[in-house]
Design an enzyme around this catalytic site. Structure first.
Site, short mmCIF file in Angstrom:
data_model
loop_
_atom_site.label_atom_id
_atom_site.label_comp_id
_atom_site.label_asym_id
_atom_site.label_seq_id
_atom_site.Cartn_x
_atom_site.Cartn_y
_atom_site.Cartn_z
N GLY B 121 0.83 -1.20 0.00
CA GLY B 121 0.00 0.00 0.00
C GLY B 121 0.86 1.24 0.00
N TYR B 122 1.18 1.72 -1.20
CA TYR B 122 2.00 2.93 -1.33
C TYR B 122 1.15 4.08 -1.86
CZ TYR B 122 5.99 -0.33 -1.07
OH TYR B 122 6.88 -1.28 -0.69
N SER B 123 0.85 4.07 -3.17
CA SER B 123 0.19 5.21 -3.80
C SER B 123 -1.19 5.48 -3.20
CB SER B 123 0.00 4.95 -5.30
OG SER B 123 1.23 4.89 -5.94
N SER B 155 -1.84 -3.80 -6.58
CA SER B 155 -1.96 -5.06 -7.33
C SER B 155 -2.24 -6.19 -6.36
CB SER B 155 -0.66 -5.36 -8.09
OG SER B 155 -0.37 -4.30 -8.95
N GLU B 237 18.49 -5.10 -4.25
CA GLU B 237 18.62 -6.05 -5.35
C GLU B 237 18.06 -5.55 -6.67
OE1 GLU B 237 16.95 -9.72 -4.12
OE2 GLU B 237 18.19 -9.79 -2.32
#
Lengths: 375, 375
Positions: B121-123, B155, B237
């Site tokens: 949960g970012y944007s 997503s 990474e």
């Protein structure tokens, strides 16, 4: 795996940087660009004393026997300074003689190239403008065990400065029936004629050959056996050129970034605006990606020769397009002053125009990449 | 400069190839049973979380061997190394760095076993590129946080069991007011609304939080440390090497398409502009691979992951767009119809925008690397 330069190479870079900053700042570059010699004999001598003219030549002939990765370090810095000199031409001539020549020939020519007393170049282009063995149409007319060469070689780098011209010519119909002759400056019937280069820090011109005799002792390798050698030397030319392009493109980027930090419009340094910031970021992406492509190619020449030609073509094709764009954007981001003689950015634009087709343009090299991928 | 691999590394490559030979049928099955079995086999070899520390359940492998593993897997079109994509890419690395012993114990082995599925949960609707402006509030109430707000572009929110969620615990400090909470997706007060992507398929979701109560022990890192937790994981990474093998496969398919198509009455591969464009793709993908190796090399020397990864993100974005466009050119008039290539030409936008738009990457390079003023 180590994708980086060794400590000794970083040291070499610092030495070269120091030399160029002291001996050839931009005022000196501009002065030499207008001079008739096109380079400084005094600086050339110093380069020789520092061991940078024979960087890759065998120790037995006055060289330092270093690798192409070391040469990249040297050439990135000369490119960054737009250092006017026949360094690439002489490096290529030396590497071709070291590669293809007999011990006698190496003994005759290499020490002079390493100690700065002689300048060499390769005359590889003809009227048809086709790079590589297929483009060599100048035929050697056999006379005894020698050949007579008559014709013209175009856009020969440093043609007027050179003491040795390496001249590939055709000895038969098969595409690869190529010989390479070393023609000395005082040979009867050979003369270099300068032409004005778009980049005055790089000299060029035409080599006229009128019944120039070349004996067996002037041929590098067996007659009809130098086709591969020619391809190899052209590959190395492209590699050397890319190294100079990296330095020059990075310098053009740095100059433009500095300008964008200082020049204020609408109450801000213009680098604050995305219309300026984003093209600069793209320039950075191009320079760094070119470095990756080229360093790999330079490593491959010595360590994995089979993949080297395609790796070099990728680098040169990429360099041609990237530097073209960097030259144009560098001027555009400067605005009006970019179009003046006074600001240095124009010198890099001219270098980009010169470098674009040298040792093969993007079309030529992308075609080779396509072939390497079986297309 | 050294691009070669050690004997041990080459032996590891052979081991991976042998494993693939034995365990990966051609064509690769897509059934859930196969995937379960596949994940279990990889887990048994400790190839999931290959470079995670052994004491956390990972493989304790070197970054170079991880590169080799990913490259070989990608070349054989193997399913990913573990199914919990977000868990492996973001949550696990963040837990290893910032998690409490209890949290590691609770989550890490599930991620490695592919028995969990995380979303992130970012944007938020008003915080896209400007992520640090996020407003979803978490207010402390005894041993719990009460979360209110909305996330978007999430997503796999429907399938996920947990969300790795950034919330605001303090409004006065932009970066220092962000905290990371780990929240079960079945907590009362969470509501999911799917968003159809432009192809009409459910691609991502909005996630609404209404008085969602989260125990304090589900906080990852300290209060106000959320930005640091995420940025560390973001850089983790991301050398971009496996992306280049993925792009190579795409290019192979595109070449196949061109091989079997005609353009203006002639085989498409004989078209100069098509050939040149394909060679330019090959070159840019190689630049991505080598840029990735350079990043890897930096990490091996202990340098922290840097903004340099933005370079490959930009190269990839431009490549996705140009490759899709070339496929339509090769298809000719049939590009007006629906079809796999045509659909791909609509859907690559997700990859290019996700994880930071190209313009954001240009800002990162311009400001953090070139030092241009922030706007």
């Amino acid at each position: 795996m180590n994708f980086g330069f060794e400590e000794e190479q970083e040291l070499l870079r610092r030495e070269i940087r120091k030399f160029l900053d002291e001996q050839c700042p931009m005022e000196e570059v501009r002065r030499l660009a207008q001079s008739s010699d096109g380079y400084s004999r005094e600086q050339w001598k110093q380069l020789a004393e520092l061991g940078w003219l024979g960087l890759m030549l065998p120790e037995a002939y006055g060289g330092a026997e270093l690798t192409w990765v070391d040469a990249v370090v040297l050439l990135e810095e000369t490119g960054r300074s737009l250092f006017p000199s026949p360094l690439i031409s002489t490096t290529l001539a030396g590497s071709a003689i070291a590669d293809l020549g007999s011990e006698d020939q190496k003994g005759r020519w290499l020490p002079g190239l390493a100690d700065g007393s002689r300048i060499g170049t390769i005359a590889f282009l003809e009227d048809n403008d086709v790079l590589g063995p297929a483009g060599i149409q100048l035929r050697g007319r056999p006379r005894g065990d020698a050949f007579l060469l008559s014709g013209e070689k175009r856009l020969v780098a440093d043609v007027e400065q050179a003491d040795l011209w390496l001249v590939p010519f055709r000895v038969g119909d098969p595409e690869d029936a190529i010989a390479i002759a070393v023609v000395e400056r005082d040979a009867d019937g050979a003369s270099g004629r300068p032409l004005p280069s778009i980049d005055r820090t790089k000299r060029t011109g035409t080599l006229q050959l009128d019944e120039v005799p070349v004996g067996p002792d002037a041929l590098l390798g067996p007659p009809a056996g130098a086709s591969l050698g020619l391809s190899r030397v052209l590959d190395r030319g492209a590699l050397a050129l890319c190294a100079e392009v990296i330095g020059a493109a990075e310098a053009a980027l740095r100059i433009t970034v500095e300008f964008a930090k200082q020049r204020e419009q609408f109450g801000h340094p213009i680098g604050h605006f995305q219309g300026v910031k984003h093209p600069l970021a793209e320039m950075y992406v191009e320079v760094e990606s070119l470095k990756s492509l080229l360093y790999y190619a330079a490593w491959a020449i010595d360590e994995d020769p089979e993949v080297a030609p395609a790796a070099i073509s990728r680098a040169k094709a990429y360099a041609a397009d990237a530097f073209t764009r960097i030259g144009i954007d560098g001027i555009q981001l400067h605005g009006g002053v970019g179009y003046t003689l006074e600001y240095d950015i124009q010198l890099y634009l001219k270098r980009s125009k010169w470098a674009r087709s040298m040792y093969g343009d993007a079309d030529y090299h992308y075609d080779r990449v396509a072939r390497a991928r079986g297309l | 400069m050294d691009f070669s691999f050690s004997t041990e590394e080459e032996a590891f490559r052979q081991e991976v190839r042998g494993f693939l030979e034995e365990n990966l049928p051609d064509p690769v099955p897509t059934t859930p049973e196969f995937l379960r079995e596949w994940n279990a086999k990889l887990r048994a070899k400790r190839w999931v979380g290959f470079a995670w520390p052994k004491e956390e359940g990972g493989g304790g492998g070197s970054l170079i061997e991880q590169y080799i593993l990913k490259e070989e897997m990608s070349l054989r079109r193997a399913p990913p190394l573990g199914s919990d994509f977000m868990g492996l890419a973001w949550v696990g690395p963040a837990l290893i760095r910032h998690g409490s012993e209890a949290q590691k114990k609770r989550f890490l082995s599930d991620i490695l076993d592919s028995s969990s599925l995380w979303c992130t949960g970012y944007s938020e609707p008003d915080s896209g590129s400007d992520l640090a402006s996020l407003k979803t509030r978490a207010v402390r109430d005894g041993d719990e946080y009460v979360v209110n707000g909305q996330k978007i572009w999430t997503s796999a929110a429907k399938q996920a069991k947990w969300i790795f969620n950034l919330v605001r615990t303090e409004s006065s400090s932009r970066y220092g007011g962000i905290t990371c909470l780990l929240i079960p997706m079945d907590t009362p007060g969470i509501e999911i609304h799917p968003i159809d992507n432009l192809s009409g398929r459910p691609g991502f979701n909005e996630v609404f939080f209404t008085d969602v109560r989260v125990p304090v022990e589900n906080r990852l890192g300290k209060e106000g440390e959320g930005w640091r937790v995420v940025m560390g994981a973001l850089a983790n990474e991301r050398s971009g090497i496996s992306e280049s093998t993925e792009m190579t496969r795409k290019l192979d398919s595109l070449i196949e398409l061109a091989r079997n198509s005609r353009k203006a009455g002639r085989p498409a591969l004989e078209d100069t502009s098509v050939r040149r464009e394909l060679a330019a793709f090959d070159t840019r993908i190689e630049a991505m691979r080598l840029n990735g190796m350079r990043n890897l090399s930096r990490q091996l020397k202990g340098d922290p992951p840097s903004s340099e990864t933005s370079i490959n993100k930009l190269l990839r974005g431009a490549l996705e767009i140009r490759m899709a466009e070339l496929s339509l050119e090769v298809l000719g008039s049939a590009s007006q119809l629906e079809g796999p290539w045509q659909n791909a030409a609509l859907s690559f936008h997700g990859t290019v925008i996700g994880g930071g738009t190209p313009n954001i990457q240009r800002n990162i390079i311009g400001e953090r690397i070139l030092g241009l003023p922030k706007d």
